[in-house]
Design a protein around this motif. Structure first.
Motif, PDB file in Angstrom:
ATOM      1  N   LEU A  87       0.585  -0.940  -0.066  1.00 29.47           N
ATOM      2  CA  LEU A  87       0.109   0.480   0.126  1.00 29.47           C
ATOM      3  C   LEU A  87       0.785   1.589  -0.272  1.00 29.47           C
ATOM      4  CD1 LEU A  87      -2.678   1.442   0.281  1.00 29.47           C
ATOM      5  CD2 LEU A  87      -3.129   1.605   2.584  1.00 29.47           C
ATOM      6  N   TYR A  88       1.857   1.706   0.597  1.00 28.34           N
ATOM      7  CA  TYR A  88       3.505   2.067   0.210  1.00 28.34           C
ATOM      8  C   TYR A  88       4.186   2.404  -0.039  1.00 28.34           C
ATOM      9  CZ  TYR A  88      -0.101   4.084   5.093  1.00 28.34           C
ATOM     10  OH  TYR A  88      -0.752   4.369   5.472  1.00 28.34           O
ATOM     11  N   GLY A  89       4.633   1.325  -1.006  1.00 27.56           N
ATOM     12  CA  GLY A  89       5.457   1.629  -1.630  1.00 27.56           C
ATOM     13  C   GLY A  89       6.211   0.895  -1.199  1.00 27.56           C
ATOM     14  N   CYS A  90       6.892   0.422   0.042  1.00 27.12           N
ATOM     15  CA  CYS A  90       8.053  -0.042   0.787  1.00 27.12           C
ATOM     16  C   CYS A  90       8.993  -0.825   0.103  1.00 27.12           C
ATOM     17  CB  CYS A  90       7.585  -0.424   2.120  1.00 27.12           C
ATOM     18  SG  CYS A  90       7.056   0.563   3.296  1.00 27.12           S
ATOM     19  N   LYS A  91       9.967  -0.612   0.031  1.00 28.49           N
ATOM     20  CA  LYS A  91      10.838  -1.675  -0.728  1.00 28.49           C
ATOM     21  C   LYS A  91      12.051  -2.192   0.875  1.00 28.49           C
ATOM     22  CE  LYS A  91      10.631   0.230  -5.012  1.00 28.49           C
ATOM     23  NZ  LYS A  91       8.491  -0.804  -5.417  1.00 28.49           N
ATOM     24  N   TYR A  92      11.601  -1.460   1.565  1.00 32.01           N
ATOM     25  CA  TYR A  92      12.656  -1.687   2.476  1.00 32.01           C
ATOM     26  C   TYR A  92      11.896  -1.668   3.952  1.00 32.01           C
ATOM     27  CZ  TYR A  92      16.641   0.512  -0.429  1.00 32.01           C
ATOM     28  OH  TYR A  92      16.567   0.644  -1.157  1.00 32.01           O
TER      29      TYR A  92
END
Length: 144
Positions: A87-92
């Motif tokens: 949802l938040y586009g987190c890559k980490y």
């Protein structure tokens, strides 16, 4: 940048014992990044406080100190945390070391003796499988 973070590392009382693992190093990242707090165990429907749980070595099942299989709670929570990361586009992600949900590299062995073995928590493994780079509060990522 949006980064998923174990809620307990941000001072949120979400650990099994009702406490937090407040990390000033992680909180310092708030100056440069959006930190998205999650607790996979709470997201999976577990209460706080709750009995401590560990992954049984070799079986992949999660059992609490009383021998109850709580794997489904952990899996549901990992899936929900991954949904939030998407949802938040987190890559980490920065997750709590040694945890049966969030541990990276080393986790407790399932005997409740304090012994560590190589492995990842269920949420961590799900994140890695999805391509999310996982760190713990002890990694040098925090110093950059």
């Amino acid at each position: 940048m949006n980064i998923i973070v174990s809620a307990c590392l941000l001072g949120i009382n979400s650990r099994y014992d009702g406490d937090s693992c407040n990390s000033e190093g992680v909180k310092a990242l708030l100056k440069r990044h959006n930190l998205i707090p999650v607790c996979p165990e709470q997201l999976g429907g577990m209460s706080t406080p709750r009995y401590p749980s560990e992954i049984s070595a070799g079986s992949g099942t999660v059992k609490n100190r009383h021998g109850e299989d709580v794997t489904l709670f952990f899996m549901k929570g990992a899936e929900e945390a991954l949904r939030i990361a998407h949802l938040y586009g987190c890559k980490y992600a920065i997750l709590k070391s040694k945890s049966p949900s969030c541990g990276h590299g080393l986790i407790y062995d399932g005997t409740f003796s304090g012994k560590l073995i190589e492995g990842n928590g269920l949420c961590t493994q799900m994140f890695i499988n999805d391509g999310i780079k996982v760190y713990t509060e002890n990694d040098e990522f925090l110093l950059k």
